[in-house]
Design a protein around this motif. Structure first.
Motif, PDB file in Angstrom:
ATOM      1  N   GLU A  23      -6.205 -23.338 -28.387  1.00 28.15           N
ATOM      2  CA  GLU A  23      -5.520 -24.617 -28.166  1.00 28.15           C
ATOM      3  C   GLU A  23      -5.410 -25.428 -29.448  1.00 28.15           C
ATOM      4  O   GLU A  23      -6.081 -26.424 -29.632  1.00 28.15           O
ATOM      5  CB  GLU A  23      -6.245 -25.427 -27.075  1.00 28.15           C
ATOM      6  N   PRO A  25      -3.422 -27.889 -32.075  1.00 29.24           N
ATOM      7  CA  PRO A  25      -2.480 -28.984 -31.840  1.00 29.24           C
ATOM      8  C   PRO A  25      -1.081 -28.573 -32.253  1.00 29.24           C
ATOM      9  O   PRO A  25      -0.891 -27.911 -33.262  1.00 29.24           O
ATOM     10  CB  PRO A  25      -3.020 -30.079 -32.754  1.00 29.24           C
ATOM     11  N   SER A  72       2.207 -42.336 -36.111  1.00 34.48           N
ATOM     12  CA  SER A  72       1.039 -41.785 -36.793  1.00 34.48           C
ATOM     13  C   SER A  72       0.516 -42.846 -37.741  1.00 34.48           C
ATOM     14  O   SER A  72       1.289 -43.646 -38.279  1.00 34.48           O
ATOM     15  CB  SER A  72       1.446 -40.533 -37.573  1.00 34.48           C
ATOM     16  N   HIS A  73      -0.788 -42.860 -37.912  1.00 32.26           N
ATOM     17  CA  HIS A  73      -1.379 -43.869 -38.784  1.00 32.26           C
ATOM     18  C   HIS A  73      -2.479 -43.239 -39.645  1.00 32.26           C
ATOM     19  O   HIS A  73      -3.169 -42.326 -39.207  1.00 32.26           O
ATOM     20  CB  HIS A  73      -1.991 -44.998 -37.952  1.00 32.26           C
ATOM     21  N   GLN A  74      -2.619 -43.724 -40.877  1.00 31.93           N
ATOM     22  CA  GLN A  74      -3.753 -43.316 -41.706  1.00 31.93           C
ATOM     23  C   GLN A  74      -4.278 -44.520 -42.469  1.00 31.93           C
ATOM     24  O   GLN A  74      -3.501 -45.295 -43.039  1.00 31.93           O
ATOM     25  CB  GLN A  74      -3.355 -42.216 -42.707  1.00 31.93           C
ATOM     26  N   GLU A  84      -0.846 -39.147 -50.865  1.00 25.69           N
ATOM     27  CA  GLU A  84      -1.038 -38.058 -49.911  1.00 25.69           C
ATOM     28  C   GLU A  84      -0.401 -38.419 -48.564  1.00 25.69           C
ATOM     29  O   GLU A  84       0.329 -37.621 -47.970  1.00 25.69           O
ATOM     30  CB  GLU A  84      -2.533 -37.803 -49.721  1.00 25.69           C
TER      31      GLU A  84
ATOM     32  N   ALA B  31      -9.804 -27.753 -32.130  1.00 24.19           N
ATOM     33  CA  ALA B  31      -8.588 -28.385 -32.638  1.00 24.19           C
ATOM     34  C   ALA B  31      -8.921 -29.231 -33.856  1.00 24.19           C
ATOM     35  O   ALA B  31      -8.198 -29.233 -34.857  1.00 24.19           O
ATOM     36  CB  ALA B  31      -7.955 -29.243 -31.550  1.00 24.19           C
ATOM     37  N   LEU B  33     -11.389 -28.782 -35.966  1.00 21.58           N
ATOM     38  CA  LEU B  33     -11.629 -27.881 -37.100  1.00 21.58           C
ATOM     39  C   LEU B  33     -10.312 -27.366 -37.662  1.00 21.58           C
ATOM     40  O   LEU B  33     -10.125 -27.282 -38.875  1.00 21.58           O
ATOM     41  CB  LEU B  33     -12.516 -26.708 -36.665  1.00 21.58           C
ATOM     42  N   ALA B  34      -9.400 -27.036 -36.759  1.00 23.61           N
ATOM     43  CA  ALA B  34      -8.108 -26.511 -37.208  1.00 23.61           C
ATOM     44  C   ALA B  34      -7.374 -27.551 -38.044  1.00 23.61           C
ATOM     45  O   ALA B  34      -6.805 -27.232 -39.090  1.00 23.61           O
ATOM     46  CB  ALA B  34      -7.279 -26.094 -36.002  1.00 23.61           C
ATOM     47  N   ILE B  35      -7.410 -28.808 -37.583  1.00 22.51           N
ATOM     48  CA  ILE B  35      -6.700 -29.850 -38.332  1.00 22.51           C
ATOM     49  C   ILE B  35      -7.398 -30.100 -39.672  1.00 22.51           C
ATOM     50  O   ILE B  35      -6.748 -30.245 -40.711  1.00 22.51           O
ATOM     51  CB  ILE B  35      -6.640 -31.163 -37.517  1.00 22.51           C
ATOM     52  N   GLY B  39      -5.389 -29.667 -42.974  1.00 29.14           N
ATOM     53  CA  GLY B  39      -5.161 -30.835 -43.813  1.00 29.14           C
ATOM     54  C   GLY B  39      -5.833 -30.741 -45.174  1.00 29.14           C
ATOM     55  O   GLY B  39      -5.539 -31.519 -46.070  1.00 29.14           O
ATOM     56  N   PHE B  45       0.617 -27.954 -50.187  1.00 32.44           N
ATOM     57  CA  PHE B  45       0.587 -29.412 -50.278  1.00 32.44           C
ATOM     58  C   PHE B  45      -0.843 -29.937 -50.113  1.00 32.44           C
ATOM     59  O   PHE B  45      -1.339 -30.731 -50.917  1.00 32.44           O
ATOM     60  CB  PHE B  45       1.496 -30.000 -49.188  1.00 32.44           C
ATOM     61  N   GLU B  49      -3.365 -31.968 -52.751  1.00 34.80           N
ATOM     62  CA  GLU B  49      -3.976 -33.264 -52.489  1.00 34.80           C
ATOM     63  C   GLU B  49      -5.502 -33.184 -52.601  1.00 34.80           C
ATOM     64  O   GLU B  49      -6.153 -34.078 -53.122  1.00 34.80           O
ATOM     65  CB  GLU B  49      -3.593 -33.771 -51.091  1.00 34.80           C
ATOM     66  N   SER B 282     -12.125 -35.242 -47.373  1.00 36.13           N
ATOM     67  CA  SER B 282     -11.333 -36.468 -47.339  1.00 36.13           C
ATOM     68  C   SER B 282      -9.882 -36.172 -46.945  1.00 36.13           C
ATOM     69  O   SER B 282      -9.284 -36.872 -46.124  1.00 36.13           O
ATOM     70  CB  SER B 282     -11.424 -37.133 -48.708  1.00 36.13           C
ATOM     71  N   SER B 283      -9.296 -35.095 -47.507  1.00 39.50           N
ATOM     72  CA  SER B 283      -7.925 -34.734 -47.126  1.00 39.50           C
ATOM     73  C   SER B 283      -7.854 -34.355 -45.666  1.00 39.50           C
ATOM     74  O   SER B 283      -6.939 -34.753 -44.938  1.00 39.50           O
ATOM     75  CB  SER B 283      -7.435 -33.553 -47.970  1.00 39.50           C
ATOM     76  N   GLY B 286      -7.924 -37.313 -43.513  1.00 42.49           N
ATOM     77  CA  GLY B 286      -6.626 -37.993 -43.506  1.00 42.49           C
ATOM     78  C   GLY B 286      -5.697 -37.358 -42.483  1.00 42.49           C
ATOM     79  O   GLY B 286      -5.025 -38.037 -41.708  1.00 42.49           O
ATOM     80  N   GLU B 287      -5.703 -36.023 -42.491  1.00 43.01           N
ATOM     81  CA  GLU B 287      -4.845 -35.308 -41.546  1.00 43.01           C
ATOM     82  C   GLU B 287      -5.301 -35.565 -40.107  1.00 43.01           C
ATOM     83  O   GLU B 287      -4.485 -35.703 -39.197  1.00 43.01           O
ATOM     84  CB  GLU B 287      -4.881 -33.808 -41.865  1.00 43.01           C
ATOM     85  N   GLN B 289      -6.536 -38.234 -38.974  1.00 38.24           N
ATOM     86  CA  GLN B 289      -6.011 -39.537 -38.573  1.00 38.24           C
ATOM     87  C   GLN B 289      -4.539 -39.449 -38.269  1.00 38.24           C
ATOM     88  O   GLN B 289      -4.069 -39.966 -37.267  1.00 38.24           O
ATOM     89  CB  GLN B 289      -6.165 -40.515 -39.735  1.00 38.24           C
ATOM     90  N   ARG B 290      -3.810 -38.799 -39.175  1.00 31.25           N
ATOM     91  CA  ARG B 290      -2.354 -38.779 -39.036  1.00 31.25           C
ATOM     92  C   ARG B 290      -1.928 -38.019 -37.794  1.00 31.25           C
ATOM     93  O   ARG B 290      -1.065 -38.461 -37.053  1.00 31.25           O
ATOM     94  CB  ARG B 290      -1.715 -38.151 -40.281  1.00 31.25           C
ATOM     95  N   SER B 291      -2.548 -36.845 -37.529  1.00 30.09           N
ATOM     96  CA  SER B 291      -2.002 -36.076 -36.421  1.00 30.09           C
ATOM     97  C   SER B 291      -2.821 -36.170 -35.145  1.00 30.09           C
ATOM     98  O   SER B 291      -2.341 -35.792 -34.102  1.00 30.09           O
ATOM     99  CB  SER B 291      -1.774 -34.617 -36.832  1.00 30.09           C
TER     100      SER B 291
END
Lengths: 332, 322, 436
Positions: A23, A25, A72-74, A84, B31, B33-35, B39, B45, B49, B282-283, B286-287, B289-291
């Motif tokens: 699963e 995302p 989306s937010h960061q 980034e 999920a 861990l995957a992100i 990220g 990319f 970063e 840290s990267s 960030g991911e 948070q974003r996704s």
């Protein structure tokens, strides 16, 4: 020691095994028939700050609920993260990415060059490119109107201004206030005091008292949280004043005549709507009275105590500002 | 060697705990861990970063490695980073090399205030370096609000620096410099007379003294090397990433350097891996948070767990106490 | 009453207390004497239950212990310090002050104004307060660990009065000291310890300070055979160092002997502070001052060298390991992993290999076996033969007399005149006890 290592390794393995790797995302390419607007937001701090960052988050939520956008937010702390974040939104085909502060301009320009199909908007700033624009809020158009109220209602011919830090945007609102007041009475005296920060309410209170002692009988603040101190002093001395940024009329209903209100969430919604409707033009996005982002909201309890004609005069000048026949100085 | 393996294990455990913690808040651990993976290293990319973030972390990490190796508790990388950035800004008109030289010298001098105060008045450098951080932050704030404010005067930031670091495959040239700094630090510590004396001073100042080493001078020099690395980090960040100064220019790289150094077990080469790890964390955060809209606090949490695990698993300090 | 029965205590490889049995009668005053590190304090701390024993039986008695270092809370008043031993109960200032006055009166020791801060007391008053604390528990046995080391002669005399009165009421007293004259003055029985063992246990009557000092230091002829005396003093040569009445000359070994703690380390520190070019040190405390445990043998051998090159240093270390007979796996073994004797050889090799003009060797053979000791002695002699000036501080008198050309005795920081080894051997006991 060895046993501990093995044990912990097993624990790690178990943690990984327990969670089915299937699963994953799925980033939103699932609904090709009606592509939703994709909007990202970078804030320089936590969105739980009840202030600058929270209001941007509120704007993003408005964009989501009213435009059905995917959001989306960061939270980004360093310029490396600004870049980034913007690049990531660009690479993933976002339509619009906000950077909430002037410090995001360089990152917006860099990412804008690499990702021409994404529009990058910073809150404040002056950097413009084909797909990069700053939003600049014209709060000074409202403070110009407050200046008119003060000059018409003042008995002493003097008003006081209490600022937090001497930033250009704050000086701009004060300049406009003074211009508005002097459009009524060229000899009207306006004195500004800066406390040096935005959170020391006690310092703001003392500054207000000193202005009142010097004869001011109208006070406008631009001190964010410290504004509470201004209202305290005005309530103590029964001196009329104005709310600022938000509708603050209820904070001191006996002395606040009106508030100069800035609706930041509406600004986010407006920009997102422009982008959705392909109406976006690269330019400094001045958002003021015309766009209904900035307005003067009267305190109805005190509206009746004003001199006859003041409310009508303010409404007349507001219309002239909207039509462009009255120019409000920007001050910077 | 065993210490390094343990540190790596600590890092893995931290990641696992991080995923489990996310699980406790209703996100699927796999999920998450995957992100995190996606990220941080999942695309070219993301790798870029991660590397960009690792560069200042590696340099401030080396700053802490050198100081701690000499037994000097330099907690002031943050302040040295800031004065390095300021000096680089001022010297940028003379080119990149002059800028970096100025940054390193400024960092070294700033750090030397603390070592000289220790030698003259016995002031503990743990305190003085932290206090110097505050002074540096306010000095920067004054500069960007006053004499160095951009010509248009509009925002509390400087104009763009007059020099820029060239880029290599999307990553600025600072990556190469930071790698060189790591190798030179290793070489200095383990292959030169200076490094031998520095380490002896750190491990056992009494023995170093009786063996004929001037311990006081050694401490002053170690602090200067250390400060120079943090100052250089500030200069590289300025010319490679931010291109201008503003109040939050350092934003914690100095303190994160302590985490890097501890995870690396105070080894300069291991610091490369540790810096990349924290950069990736840290990267990845960030991911997240974003996704997945998972709070940025998770990265801080991960960093704290790593440090706790490192301290718990490695016996360096326990042995010294016995 | 029996206190300890065949008790042994080890610290790592060091046997601090070696199969000791110790008894004392109520009202008896026993002087427990011996060199620093002979095991006196450890023995009494075992009896008091402050540290454990590895073997043997301990009879539990109520013991009051006055430690060498004060255990007072400096920011507390006298009354508050005395109240600390109470377990529970509410504290009122008046009440604890009244109780403190009662306690002091009961102890028979004079100490006034209980509201004074401990930090403000004179050293003698602090010692009295410690003693009152110890007596307040009404112990069967009172142990005093070097109680006079910080006292003036008048304060010491006062203390002795208190001790005698306590003994008269039936309290057994152990008086630990390395100052022989005062032990003779107070003790009825004298127990001498050396290297963890009781080597003498006799009544004090008729004994002299000199023969007790001899027993403490093993000043007999039994070991002399192990050491061969240096043949012939060299012709007087160039003076390399002059410090008060201490003169070091090339090719000469000068020994400083004395009960440790009389200022030997101060002299070594003073010489170190001169930052002499060409001076090498063999520090007294190997693990603390000489070696960096976390670094390799090769790195330790190179410490302080003007230039270091890792591969050259490695090659040189292999050669030194061979020449000095260091038992190690190789030059890259950590110094911490070596035995004490092998660590000392590393220190020795480092000091001697730079051909120093002056060598300051402090207790260079302490804790070493006979073979290693002989090796260290030979190397020091070779160094002197090659022109080095050597200063040796040692508590092993046989070593001093065998190695040195000249001897100074140190007592309370004062160096005696320069003596020949033969003169020193005759006068050492008296000089070291401070009765010459």
């Amino acid at each position: 020691m060895k046993r501990t290592v093995i044990l912990l390794g097993l624990l790690l393995a178990a943690a990984l095994a327990c969670s089915p790797a299937a699963e994953q995302p799925q980033p939103a390419q699932t609904t090709p028939e009606k592509k939703p607007l994709k909007v990202g937001l970078l804030t320089p701090g936590s969105i739980n700050d009840d202030g600058w960052n929270a209001i941007a988050w509120e704007g993003l939520q408005r964009v989501k609920s009213e435009l059905g956008a995917e959001i989306s937010h960061q939270e980004t702390k360093t310029p490396a993260e600004f870049q980034e974040g913007f690049r990531s939104y660009g690479a993933r085909g976002f339509d619009l990415a906000f950077g909430h502060g002037f410090e995001f301009q360089d990152a917006a320009l860099a990412a804008g060059k690499e990702h021409p199909n994404t529009i990058f908007i910073t809150t404040s700033g002056n950097s413009v490119a084909a797909n990069v624009s700053p939003m600049v809020f014209e709060l000074e158009k409202a403070t110009y109107l407050l200046g008119i109220i003060a000059a018409r209602e003042s008995k002493t011919g003097k008003a006081g201004l209490v600022g937090g830090i001497k930033l250009p945007s704050i000086e701009g609102t004060f300049t406009a206030f003074k211009a508005g007041a002097q459009s009524v009475n060229p000899n009207f005296v306006v004195t500004a005091v800066y406390t040096g920060n935005f959170d020391d309410a006690a310092a703001a209170r003392l500054a207000t008292l000193s202005l009142i002692n010097a004869g001011a009988d109208f006070i406008l603040h631009q001190a964010n949280e410290a504004g509470r101190g201004v209202f305290q002093a005005c309530t103590e001395r029964k001196v009329r004043c104005f709310g600022s940024n938000k509708n603050q009329n209820d904070l001191a209903p006996d002395v606040i005549v009106a508030s100069a209100v800035l609706d930041v969430p509406a600004a986010f919604l407006r920009m997102a709507t422009l982008v959705r409707d392909k109406q976006f033009k690269p330019q400094i996005q001045y958002l003021g009275i015309n766009e209904k982002i900035v307005s003067v909201i009267w305190n109805d309890r005190l509206k009746g105590t004003l001199k006859p004609g003041t409310v009508a005069e303010v409404e007349k000048v507001e219309k002239q500002i909207r039509e462009g026949t009255v120019k409000v100085p920007r001050g910077f | 060697m065993k210490q390094i393996a343990l540190a790596a294990l600590a890092a893995f455990i931290a990641i696992a705990l991080l995923a489990l913690a996310a699980g406790a808040f209703g996100h699927s651990p796999s999920a998450v861990l995957a992100i995190l993976f996606e990220g941080s290293v999942g695309s070219s990319f993301a790798v870029r970063e991660t590397i960009i973030k690792s560069i200042p972390l590696l340099l401030t990490g080396l700053c802490v490695v050198i100081a701690f190796r000499a037994g000097v508790w330099n907690i002031g990388a943050e302040g040295q980073f800031i004065v390095g950035g300021l000096a680089a800004m001022l010297a940028a008109r003379y080119g990149v090399a002059a800028s970096f030289l100025a940054a390193a010298i400024a960092g070294a001098l700033w750090a030397s205030i603390a070592s000289l105060m220790r030698l003259w008045r016995g002031a503990p450098e743990v305190l003085t370096t932290i206090l110097l951080n505050f002074i540096a932050i306010h000095l920067l704030g004054w500069c960007v609000n006053g004499p160095l404010r951009e010509a248009s005067g509009r925002y509390p930031q400087t104009d763009l620096a007059m020099a820029t670091l060239p880029r290599l495959g999307g990553v600025h040239f600072g990556s190469v410099l930071a790698l060189i700094a790591a190798i030179v630090s290793w070489w200095m510590l383990y292959r030169t007379t200076e490094g031998l004396r520095l380490r002896a001073t750190g491990f056992n100042p009494a023995a170093a003294k009786f063996a004929g080493i001037n311990v006081a001078a050694q401490i002053v020099r170690a602090m200067a090397y250390s400060g120079a690395l943090a100052g250089l980090a500030g200069g590289i960040e300025l010319l490679g990433v931010t291109h201008r100064l503003f109040e939050r220019f350092a934003s914690g790289y100095g303190y994160a350097g302590i985490a890097v150094a501890l995870l690396a077990q105070l080894h300069p080469i291991a610091a490369i891996a540790a810096a990349l790890f924290f950069g990736a964390l840290s990267s990845g955060a960030g991911e997240l948070q974003r996704s997945a809209n998972i709070s940025a606090t998770i990265a801080t949490f991960g960093q704290a767990v790593v440090l706790l695990a490192v301290v718990a698993f490695t016996s360096r300090w326990r042995k010294r106490d016995a | 009453m029996l206190l300890l029965d065949h008790v042994t205590r080890r610290f790592g490889s060091l046997v601090a207390v070696d199969d000791v049995t110790f008894a004392i009668d109520p009202g008896e005053i026993v002087g427990l004497v011996g060199e620093n590190g002979a095991g006196k304090s450890t023995l009494m701390r075992i009896a008091a239950g402050e540290t454990s024993a590895d073997a043997g039986t301990i009879r539990t008695r109520s013991i009051g212990f006055v430690h060498q270092h004060f255990a007072l809370v400096p920011r507390f008043t006298i009354a508050e310090n005395l109240a600390l031993r109470r377990r529970f109960g509410l504290v009122s200032k008046k009440r604890i002050e009244r109780l403190a006055e009662e306690t002091i009166a009961a102890s028979g020791i004079e100490l006034t104004r209980v509201d004074r801060l401990a930090a403000d007391l004179s050293v003698g008053e602090k010692a009295k307060l410690e003693l009152i604390k110890a007596i307040a528990t009404k112990p069967e046995l009172l142990v005093l660990d070097e109680p006079t080391s910080v006292l003036t002669p008048i304060e010491s005399a006062e203390l002795f009065g208190v001790i005698r009165r306590l003994a008269a009421t039936g309290t057994a007293i152990v008086f630990i000291s390395h100052k022989v004259p005062e032990v003779l003055a107070i003790a009825q029985r004298i127990v001498v310890m050396r290297r963890g063992r009781i080597v003498e246990d006799r009544m004090a009557g008729g004994r002299t300070a000199e023969d007790i000092a001899r027993a403490m230091l093993n000043l007999s002829d039994s070991h002399a055979g192990e050491l061969t005396r240096r043949a012939g003093a060299p012709a007087a040569t160039q003076t390399l160092l002059h410090l008060d009445n201490l003169t070091l000359r090339a090719s000469e070994i000068v020994a400083i002997i004395g009960v440790s703690g009389n200022g030997q380390s101060a002299i070594v520190e003073a010489i170190h502070a001169l930052h002499l070019e060409g001076a090498a040190f063999i520090p007294e405390d190997r693990t603390r001052d000489a070696l960096v445990a976390e670094m390799t043998i090769a790195e330790n051998l190179a410490l302080g060298a003007p230039r270091w090159n890792r591969s050259e240093a490695g090659t040189a270390a292999v050669e030194l390991i061979r020449r000095y007979g260091i038992r190690a796996r190789g030059p890259n073994q950590l110094a911490a992993e070596l035995s004490g004797g092998n660590q000392q050889k590393v220190v020795l090799a480092r000091a001697l290999e730079r051909n120093p003009e002056i060598i300051i060797a402090s207790e260079p053979t302490r804790g070493l076996d006979i073979e290693s000791t002989r090796f260290v002695h030979e190397r020091l002699r070779d160094a002197a033969a090659n022109g080095a000036a050597i200063l040796l501080t040692t508590s092993d008198l046989d070593e001093a007399f065998a190695l040195s050309d000249r001897v100074h005795v140190i007592y309370r920081g004062e160096l005696s005149a320069s003596l020949t080894p033969e003169e020193a051997e005759r006068q050492a006991g008296a000089l070291m006890a401070g009765i010459a």
